[in-house]
Motif scaffolding. Structure first.
Motif, PDB file in Angstrom:
ATOM      1  N   LEU A   1       0.660  -0.768  -0.066  1.00  0.00           N
ATOM      2  CA  LEU A   1      -0.182  -0.182   0.086  1.00  0.00           C
ATOM      3  C   LEU A   1       0.878   1.201  -0.297  1.00  0.00           C
ATOM      4  CD1 LEU A   1      -2.364  -1.073   2.629  1.00  0.00           C
ATOM      5  CD2 LEU A   1      -2.725  -1.414   0.067  1.00  0.00           C
ATOM      6  N   TYR A   2       1.365   1.356   0.675  1.00  0.00           N
ATOM      7  CA  TYR A   2       2.770   2.534   0.912  1.00  0.00           C
ATOM      8  C   TYR A   2       3.221   2.572  -0.469  1.00  0.00           C
ATOM      9  CZ  TYR A   2       5.515   5.747   3.130  1.00  0.00           C
ATOM     10  OH  TYR A   2       6.790   6.649   3.677  1.00  0.00           O
ATOM     11  N   THR A   3       3.220   1.691  -1.222  1.00  0.00           N
ATOM     12  CA  THR A   3       3.724   1.818  -2.496  1.00  0.00           C
ATOM     13  C   THR A   3       3.569   3.254  -3.773  1.00  0.00           C
ATOM     14  OG1 THR A   3       4.666  -0.454  -3.197  1.00  0.00           O
ATOM     15  CG2 THR A   3       4.573   0.815  -5.000  1.00  0.00           C
ATOM     16  N   VAL A   4       1.744   2.901  -3.427  1.00  0.00           N
ATOM     17  CA  VAL A   4       1.482   4.147  -3.849  1.00  0.00           C
ATOM     18  C   VAL A   4       1.796   5.903  -3.501  1.00  0.00           C
ATOM     19  CG1 VAL A   4      -0.894   4.778  -4.519  1.00  0.00           C
ATOM     20  CG2 VAL A   4      -0.428   2.174  -4.077  1.00  0.00           C
ATOM     21  N   TRP A   5       1.554   4.788  -2.202  1.00  0.00           N
ATOM     22  CA  TRP A   5       1.856   6.969  -1.377  1.00  0.00           C
ATOM     23  C   TRP A   5       3.459   7.394  -2.323  1.00  0.00           C
ATOM     24  CZ3 TRP A   5      -0.061  10.627   1.714  1.00  0.00           C
ATOM     25  CH2 TRP A   5       0.794  11.384   1.858  1.00  0.00           C
ATOM     26  N   VAL A   6       4.503   6.470  -1.734  1.00  0.00           N
ATOM     27  CA  VAL A   6       5.755   6.723  -1.914  1.00  0.00           C
ATOM     28  C   VAL A   6       5.750   7.266  -3.900  1.00  0.00           C
ATOM     29  CG1 VAL A   6       8.253   6.054  -2.638  1.00  0.00           C
ATOM     30  CG2 VAL A   6       6.914   4.965  -0.707  1.00  0.00           C
ATOM     31  N   SER A   7       5.078   6.973  -4.423  1.00  0.00           N
ATOM     32  CA  SER A   7       4.979   6.963  -6.144  1.00  0.00           C
ATOM     33  C   SER A   7       4.708   8.223  -6.641  1.00  0.00           C
ATOM     34  CB  SER A   7       4.313   5.503  -6.854  1.00  0.00           C
ATOM     35  OG  SER A   7       2.789   5.833  -5.913  1.00  0.00           O
ATOM     36  N   LEU A   8       3.547   8.979  -4.971  1.00  0.00           N
ATOM     37  CA  LEU A   8       3.461  10.183  -5.053  1.00  0.00           C
ATOM     38  C   LEU A   8       4.343  10.984  -4.827  1.00  0.00           C
ATOM     39  CD1 LEU A   8      -0.745   9.457  -4.898  1.00  0.00           C
ATOM     40  CD2 LEU A   8       0.226   9.689  -6.938  1.00  0.00           C
ATOM     41  N   HIS A   9       5.434  10.923  -4.745  1.00  0.00           N
ATOM     42  CA  HIS A   9       6.278  11.754  -4.281  1.00  0.00           C
ATOM     43  C   HIS A   9       7.556  11.810  -4.683  1.00  0.00           C
ATOM     44  CE1 HIS A   9       3.109  11.592  -0.677  1.00  0.00           C
ATOM     45  NE2 HIS A   9       3.616  12.672  -0.301  1.00  0.00           N
ATOM     46  N   ASP A  10       8.305  12.445  -4.402  1.00  0.00           N
ATOM     47  CA  ASP A  10       9.575  13.089  -5.134  1.00  0.00           C
ATOM     48  C   ASP A  10      10.294  12.567  -3.994  1.00  0.00           C
ATOM     49  OD1 ASP A  10      11.959  13.400  -6.526  1.00  0.00           O
ATOM     50  OD2 ASP A  10      11.636  15.478  -6.340  1.00  0.00           O
ATOM     51  N   TRP A  11      11.383  11.165  -3.536  1.00  0.00           N
ATOM     52  CA  TRP A  11      11.183  10.900  -2.352  1.00  0.00           C
ATOM     53  C   TRP A  11      13.037   9.978  -2.891  1.00  0.00           C
ATOM     54  CZ3 TRP A  11       7.461   8.754   1.233  1.00  0.00           C
ATOM     55  CH2 TRP A  11       8.466   8.080   2.134  1.00  0.00           C
ATOM     56  N   SER A  12      14.443  10.534  -2.579  1.00  0.00           N
ATOM     57  CA  SER A  12      15.397  10.186  -2.711  1.00  0.00           C
ATOM     58  C   SER A  12      15.954   9.010  -1.445  1.00  0.00           C
ATOM     59  CB  SER A  12      16.651  11.072  -3.196  1.00  0.00           C
ATOM     60  OG  SER A  12      16.432  11.776  -2.176  1.00  0.00           O
ATOM     61  N   LEU A  13      16.999   8.803  -1.752  1.00  0.00           N
ATOM     62  CA  LEU A  13      17.317   7.730  -1.042  1.00  0.00           C
ATOM     63  C   LEU A  13      17.869   8.908   0.449  1.00  0.00           C
ATOM     64  CD1 LEU A  13      18.899   5.254   0.799  1.00  0.00           C
ATOM     65  CD2 LEU A  13      20.453   5.884  -1.081  1.00  0.00           C
ATOM     66  N   ILE A  14      18.916  10.104   0.276  1.00  0.00           N
ATOM     67  CA  ILE A  14      19.596  10.873   1.040  1.00  0.00           C
ATOM     68  C   ILE A  14      18.227  11.591   1.967  1.00  0.00           C
ATOM     69  CG2 ILE A  14      21.466  12.391   1.690  1.00  0.00           C
ATOM     70  CD1 ILE A  14      23.024  10.631  -0.714  1.00  0.00           C
ATOM     71  N   GLY A  15      17.522  11.964   0.550  1.00  0.00           N
ATOM     72  CA  GLY A  15      16.366  13.457   1.056  1.00  0.00           C
ATOM     73  C   GLY A  15      15.986  12.607   2.026  1.00  0.00           C
ATOM     74  N   GLY A  16      14.970  11.539   1.334  1.00  0.00           N
ATOM     75  CA  GLY A  16      13.702  11.453   2.033  1.00  0.00           C
ATOM     76  C   GLY A  16      13.147  11.998   1.404  1.00  0.00           C
ATOM     77  N   ASN A  17      11.634  11.889   1.886  1.00  0.00           N
ATOM     78  CA  ASN A  17      10.319  12.134   1.214  1.00  0.00           C
ATOM     79  C   ASN A  17      10.727  14.075   0.795  1.00  0.00           C
ATOM     80  OD1 ASN A  17       8.379  13.166   0.258  1.00  0.00           O
ATOM     81  ND2 ASN A  17       7.146  12.184   1.723  1.00  0.00           N
ATOM     82  N   GLU A  18      10.846  14.353  -0.522  1.00  0.00           N
ATOM     83  CA  GLU A  18      11.265  15.375  -0.941  1.00  0.00           C
ATOM     84  C   GLU A  18       9.488  16.328  -1.660  1.00  0.00           C
ATOM     85  OE1 GLU A  18      14.345  14.438  -3.340  1.00  0.00           O
ATOM     86  OE2 GLU A  18      15.732  14.958  -1.766  1.00  0.00           O
ATOM     87  N   GLY A  19       8.943  15.780  -1.028  1.00  0.00           N
ATOM     88  CA  GLY A  19       7.431  16.401  -1.595  1.00  0.00           C
ATOM     89  C   GLY A  19       6.124  16.054  -2.551  1.00  0.00           C
ATOM     90  N   PHE A  20       5.070  16.042  -2.627  1.00  0.00           N
ATOM     91  CA  PHE A  20       3.846  15.659  -3.172  1.00  0.00           C
ATOM     92  C   PHE A  20       4.082  15.962  -4.362  1.00  0.00           C
ATOM     93  CE2 PHE A  20      -0.229  15.607  -4.765  1.00  0.00           C
ATOM     94  CZ  PHE A  20      -1.042  14.657  -4.337  1.00  0.00           C
ATOM     95  N   VAL A  21       3.739  15.116  -5.551  1.00  0.00           N
ATOM     96  CA  VAL A  21       4.339  15.712  -7.149  1.00  0.00           C
ATOM     97  C   VAL A  21       3.399  14.901  -7.549  1.00  0.00           C
ATOM     98  CG1 VAL A  21       6.571  16.145  -6.870  1.00  0.00           C
ATOM     99  CG2 VAL A  21       6.260  13.705  -7.392  1.00  0.00           C
ATOM    100  N   GLY A  22       2.517  14.717  -7.121  1.00  0.00           N
ATOM    101  CA  GLY A  22       1.162  14.020  -7.701  1.00  0.00           C
ATOM    102  C   GLY A  22       1.861  12.732  -8.921  1.00  0.00           C
ATOM    103  N   LEU A  23       0.819  13.344  -9.927  1.00  0.00           N
ATOM    104  CA  LEU A  23       1.340  11.780 -10.783  1.00  0.00           C
ATOM    105  C   LEU A  23       2.463  12.019 -12.138  1.00  0.00           C
ATOM    106  CD1 LEU A  23      -2.670  11.029 -12.128  1.00  0.00           C
ATOM    107  CD2 LEU A  23      -1.589   9.832 -10.324  1.00  0.00           C
ATOM    108  N   ASP A  24       3.239  13.148 -11.541  1.00  0.00           N
ATOM    109  CA  ASP A  24       4.157  12.814 -12.077  1.00  0.00           C
ATOM    110  C   ASP A  24       5.233  11.964 -12.684  1.00  0.00           C
ATOM    111  OD1 ASP A  24       3.744  15.632 -12.415  1.00  0.00           O
ATOM    112  OD2 ASP A  24       5.549  16.745 -11.222  1.00  0.00           O
TER     113      ASP A  24
END
Lengths: 305, 297
Positions: free
Chosen positions: B31-54
């Motif tokens: 389920l969390y895959t869906v959440w992560v896929s809607l964000h700009d997320w990097s290994l070091i920076g972590g969650n870098e913000g919601f990007v919708g369907l980008d």
């Protein structure tokens, strides 16, 4: 009252794959079709194709690297095994010994855990009365359809949160239960444990866990062996997740042979094949000891599916 | 009192470990895959913000994704079709009165239980190099040119498909053999009396009667092969790139490349999610086909 006082229940997992029965005499046409020389040719070809890659892997593991590119291929073992094994275990990039130990620990732990938790849950779903039993049984079946690999990235993030990345528990804990195992055990309990037996144990004052431990578990032994073996094999073979979550200094054996494969600039085939042989060895042992049961299990699973 | 408590709570206690562990390590990540896929997320920076369907938009226009999907489906097709046909014929061969029947059955299970990674290494050497691979030497000895097993897209598919088939053909043959043994023999006797040949009996009796089993193996193979990773990764010997031009990079390898080489968790999650949907859709198509075929009877 003990299990021995009742008639032993049927144990389907004990059976060998059943041979098709021959027709009673005087019935006209033969039931089984006759084999022709072509049949044997096809079977022997299959045999050679199935065995050759493995045999060749072992042969090259006992020779020098040139044997891997020799033509016609070397078919008999040579005298270089000890040297290869020595180099394998002292190779710095592969951490082979660590990998081997890790795989043994992980596979054994996961197999024991799956057998225990799955038989426990399978027993509850098969025999105990409680609200939501039907729902939970369906839920178990549904989990079998969930491809865990898809959750790779979030699982990695989870491992970061837990601070488990690179540690052995990351390849153990997520696999300690299996929906397939629960389902298998539930079916087996339904087939083998009579209700009367449990009632009797209950009247004798056994707690529910005691009934599971002393009455149910001994009867489940054949299913436990099969589930344990399959789980051991699966864990031993696991590659994708190990590669994702572990590091080269603390690998599993499959990860470690991939290190050998990738790190050598002029590829040292004898070394790689020795590693590959070690990575296959426990599975070969399982094959030689339990191959027949595994064949039976695959064929039986097919009929029930 | 104690025993009533025991009877009421034990069932729940017994199923708790399964559902707890599955919930944490199986359901949650999915389920969390869906959440992560809607964000700009990097290994070091972590969650870098919601990007919708980008991430999904990017995926739709990403040539590498389509190439990886093409490779995955291509390898799947050229592996699974011959594999299942061979398995059917092999099972038919074993479903006769033969000597050493158990030995031959054991032969079928041997590839299935061996280490995938180890055998992928052995096969990559068998196919390997321009000249020194075993197969190219055989070709050379009969006067043929060596094949570029890694360089050429379709030859690399063939090499990987061979590894898959080596492992799974026998396993499927065992499943078919089990199904064949439950086919009533009178059907064949009647066909014999009518003068139908062996080949015709195989095509017109064995295959139709085995249809449910065949569909089962197709579904299982689909789920497995859509996540193809180990064989091409080891065959490639160059990380997750799948050859110099990505000629045999599968979708799962692309997920790894985005995760580890580019540390693009959000995008990798989006690819995983799409891969999951593809597997589900292919499963549904299988089920739909099955019911269509059944309905036609």
């Amino acid at each position: 009252m003990t299990a021995t006082t009742i008639e032993r229940p049927a144990r389907p997992h004990d059976e060998r794959p059943r041979r098709p029965r021959r027709r009673r005499s005087g019935g006209g046409l033969r039931r089984m079709r006759q084999a022709t020389p072509l049949t044997y040719f096809a079977l022997i070809l299959t045999f050679v194709l199935s065995v050759f890659p493995l045999w060749w892997m072992i042969v090259v593991a006992t020779r020098t690297t040139t044997a891997a590119s020799q033509f016609p291929p070397a078919l008999l073992p040579g005298g270089n095994l000890v040297d290869n094994v020595g180099r394998l275990f002292t190779n710095n990039s592969a951490n082979f010994l660590t990998g081997l130990m890790n795989s043994i620990i992980a596979s054994t732990t996961v197999a024991a855990s799956v057998v225990f938790f799955c038989s426990l849950a399978g027993f509850a779903l098969a025999k105990l009365q409680f609200k939501g039993r039907g729902f939970f049984t369906v839920a178990v079946v549904v989990t079998m359809a969930v491809p865990v690999q898809i959750g790779l990235v979030p699982l990695l993030i989870l491992m970061d949160w837990l601070n488990w990345r690179g540690d052995l528990q990351s390849v153990i804990v997520p696999f300690m239960v299996s929906g397939f195992g629960v389902f298998l055990m539930r079916q087996y309990v339904l087939q083998t444990i009579p209700d009367d037996l449990m009632e009797a144990a209950r009247i004798d004052g056994c707690s529910t866990f005691r009934i599971y431990w002393s009455v149910v578990l001994p009867a489940l032994r054949p299913a436990m062996v099969v589930l344990g073996l399959l789980t051991f094999m699966q864990t031993w073979n696991e590659f994708i997740w190990a590669l994702a979550v572990l590091t080269p200094d603390n690998p599993t054996v499959q990860f470690s042979i991939q290190q050998l494969n990738e790190s050598a600039y002029s590829r040292d085939f004898a070394l790689m094949f020795t590693g590959a042989t070690f990575a296959t060895l426990p599975l070969l042992i399982i094959f030689f000891v339990f191959g027949r049961q595994l064949v039976g299990r695959i064929m039986e699973g097919a009929i029930k599916a | 009192m104690w025993s009533r408590l025991d009877i009421r709570t034990s069932p729940y206690l017994f199923i708790t470990p399964f559902f707890l562990l599955f919930g944490i390590f199986g359901l949650f990540p999915l389920l969390y895959t869906v959440w992560v896929s809607l964000h700009d997320w990097s290994l070091i920076g972590g969650n870098e913000g919601f990007v919708g369907l980008d991430n999904f938009v990017r995926l739709a226009g990403d040539e590498k994704f389509w190439s990886a999907l093409y490779n995955t489906l291509g390898i799947f097709t050229i592996a699974v079709v011959p594999q299942l046909l061979l398995a059917l014929m092999l099972a038919d061969t074993l479903n006769r009165r033969i000597r050493f029947a158990n030995l031959f059955r054991m032969t079928l299970v041997l590839p299935y239980i061996t280490s995938v990674a180890a055998l992928a290494i052995v096969f990559s050497v068998v196919f390997g190099g321009e000249q020194f691979g075993l197969i190219n030497q055989v070709l050379g000895s009969i006067g043929l040119d060596p094949i570029s097993w890694q360089g050429d897209r379709y030859w690399s598919w063939a090499a990987i498909a061979t590894m898959i088939d080596w492992r799974w053909t026998g396993y499927n043959a065992l499943i078919y053999l089990a199904a064949m043994q439950s086919v009533p023999k009178d059907v064949y006797e009647a066909a014999d009396l009518d003068g139908a040949s062996r080949a015709r009996q195989f095509v017109q009796i064995t295959v139709p009667l085995l249809r449910p089993t065949i569909i089962f193996t197709v579904i299982i193979s689909t789920i497995g092969q859509m996540q193809l990773f180990t064989e091409p990764t080891i065959f490639g010997n160059n990380g997750y790139a799948g050859g110099t031009q990505g000629q045999f990079q599968t979708v799962m390898m692309l997920v790894f490349q985005e995760t580890f080489d580019y540390q693009n968790f959000g995008y990798a999650a989006a690819i995983s999610w799409v891969l999951f949907l593809i597997v589900v859709v292919m499963g549904l198509i299988n089920v739909w086909l099955t019911s269509r075929i059944k309905g036609a009877e």
